[in-house]
Design a protein around this motif. Structure first.
Motif, short mmCIF file in Angstrom:
data_model
loop_
_atom_site.label_atom_id
_atom_site.label_comp_id
_atom_site.label_asym_id
_atom_site.label_seq_id
_atom_site.Cartn_x
_atom_site.Cartn_y
_atom_site.Cartn_z
N GLU A 1 0.16 -11.12 -0.16
CA GLU A 1 -0.30 -11.01 -1.49
C GLU A 1 0.15 -12.50 -2.07
OE1 GLU A 1 0.43 -6.39 -1.56
OE2 GLU A 1 1.94 -7.62 -2.59
N ARG B 1 7.28 -8.36 -14.85
CA ARG B 1 6.36 -8.04 -13.68
C ARG B 1 6.89 -8.43 -12.65
NH1 ARG B 1 0.13 -9.36 -16.06
NH2 ARG B 1 0.10 -7.35 -17.62
N TYR C 1 7.59 -6.11 -9.11
CA TYR C 1 7.03 -6.51 -7.86
C TYR C 1 8.05 -6.62 -7.02
CZ TYR C 1 4.81 -8.79 -4.41
OH TYR C 1 3.94 -9.17 -3.02
N ALA D 1 0.93 -12.99 -6.27
CA ALA D 1 2.32 -13.11 -6.87
C ALA D 1 2.40 -14.33 -7.51
CB ALA D 1 3.36 -12.95 -5.37
#
Ligand code: NAP
Length: 458
Positions: free
Chosen positions: A61, A165, A169, A65
């Motif tokens: 990811e 965020r 995550y 990210a």
């Protein structure tokens, strides 16, 4: 401060988050304590396998990210990709090395202490609270989380309010790799609520990366509770240039060392201390290269310097530069914020600094370099050591004696010769003086939050 994602490139609020209430904080702390109890009984091999899987998830990811980091705090996408890669590397590094770093050490001659055998054993201590800053939203956390979890601890994160965020995550990343539920939990809470979390008996220790006032406050509370702390605080790192230096390479690296992460790195070179014999030549090259930096949209690969992460951060930089200018400093480049939206500040070089200027002592957390002319290496070391900080340092010289002199004399947690300070899991990271105490990374970082138990057998 609201817990919100605010795009520093535009100043627009993207998403607001409700802070976790007391019941939710309690639920998460219970999960973390339950996970710590379970992790203690897992093997190194099991935890390493989970950490490797989590690294694979993050690697898969990487683009999303990285874009999340750029949106939330304005670092360039290129830098954000580098940050993600570094996290993946550290996760694999501790998966590979945790067991070796925490291996039992037998005492060489147990009979000397009346034992038939004796050994030293490292054990996890339980739930560790991490209070973290926004400037490397994944990396700062990972340099705590990767060693802590592979050692068998669980972690609770209070991240900076402007990177929720990133916090959320990380909240799920380790579970997605296979770690038990609660092995790593983010708390969306304001800094005022940190005190109560530190006081919670389930929290065994605290690590904080951030400013000196935050460090004093957190360490004060933890000290009252007799809980260990690691503090990674601010810095105003020197970058010394001596006559034998390769000035072209030194000036190129100097720009990167100061402007990386839009000037917001604790280990950025902030003060350029240059021998008088090469001062004019170095400063001319440095200022020319700073002037060529492309300031703009951090999502574009062609951008070198994006916005500052917060409006307040830019205000702090403006105040520092204005103070120096008002007191007579020369502004060799930049010196103001450009018109338009976003929290940009033009890359700046200041010279002619005098002791009454705040920037001589304080940390400039933005794209602002100060240059100092010195007569010899003794004066260079004196200027380098004159702040209350002692995080890292860089020295440019081809002369062996110069190099050894500065390795011995600089009050810092690191000296980088003919290069710039970097953090990586192979090296220790941390400072002296008001830059904090304790070490992250390498074998030292994983041992900070372990109990070294002596085992003596008659
Ligand atoms: P900061 O204001 O100290 O914030 C860091 C973290 O501490 C945030 O999560 C913040 O939460 C929290 N916090 C602030 N005051 C607190 C208090 N009184 N009690 C408990 N928690 C508190 O620092 P920053 O502006 O984010 O980061 C910049 C500073 O960090 C610079 O000085 C930089 O040099 C330093 N830094 C050091 C290192 C290192 O490794 N040595 C690395 C990176 C940055 P809120 O966001 O909710 O306020």
């Amino acid at each position: 401060m609201p817990i919100a994602t605010i795009n520093p490139t535009t100043g627009e609020t993207v998403e607001q988050f409700e802070p976790h209430d007391a019941a939710e904080v309690e639920r998460r702390l219970t999960q973390a304590a339950t996970a710590a109890a379970a992790l203690k009984h897992t093997t190194y091999a099991q935890r390493a396998a989970w950490m490797r899987s989590a690294a694979d998830v993050l690697e898969g990811e990487a683009h999303q990210a990285a874009a999340m980091l750029t949106l939330e705090m304005g670092k360039t996408l290129v830098a954000a990709r580098g940050e993600v890669d570094k996290c993946v590397h550290a996760m694999r590094f501790y998966a590979d090395n945790a067991q070796k770093f925490l291996a039992d050490s037998p005492v060489d001659d147990p009979s000397a202490i009346g034992a038939s055998s004796a050994r030293l054993v490292w054990q996890p201590i339980g739930v560790v609270l991490a209070v973290m800053p926004w400037n490397f939203p994944l990396w700062q956390v990972m340099r705590f989380a990767a060693p802590a979890l592979t050692a068998g601890n669980s972690g609770v994160l209070k991240h900076a309010s402007n990177v929720p965020r990133a916090a959320l995550y990380l909240d799920t990343l380790f579970e997605r790799g296979g770690f038990p539920v609660g092995s790593f939990r983010a708390l969306l809470i304001p800094s005022a609520d940190v005190e109560n979390v530190i006081k919670d008996p389930r929290i065994r220790a605290v690590t904080l990366t951030g400013s000196e006032p935050a460090g004093r406050s957190v360490a004060g509370t933890a000290g009252q509770q007799v809980k260990k702390t690691v503090l990674e605080l601010g810095g105003s790192d020197p970058f010394i240039v001596m006559p034998s230096a390769d000035l072209d390479a030194a000036s190129t690296t100097a720009v990167r060392a100061r402007m990386q992460n839009n000037g917001q790195s604790c280990v950025a070179a902030k003060r350029f201390i240059v021998h008088t014999d090469v001062y004019d030549d170095f400063v001319q090259r440095f200022v020319a290269k700073v002037g060529k930096l492309v300031v703009g949209d951090p999502m574009q690969d062609s951008t070198d310097v994006g916005p500052l992460a917060t409006e307040g951060g830019r205000r702090d930089i403006e105040v520092l530069v204005d103070d120096a200018r008002d007191k007579g400093a020369q502004v060799l480049a930049g010196g103001s914020a450009p018109d338009g939206p976003g929290w940009f500040y033009t890359p700046t070089v200041l010279a002619g600094l005098t002791d009454d200027m705040r920037i001589v002592q304080e940390e400039a957390f933005g794209p602002v370099a100060s240059v100092y002319r010195v007569a010899d290496r003794e004066e260079a070391a004196r200027v380098a050591n004159q702040t209350t900080f002692g995080l890292s340092s860089a020295v440019w010289s081809e002369d062996d004696e110069d190099q050894e002199y500065f390795v011995q004399e600089l009050q810092a947690g690191g000296v980088f010769l003919n290069g710039m300070t970097v953090s990586s899991p192979e090296l220790a990271f941390g400072g002296v003086k008001n830059s904090g105490y304790g070490r992250e990374l390498t074998f030292a970082g994983i041992r900070e939050f372990c109990n070294l138990k002596s085992v003596w057998k008659a």
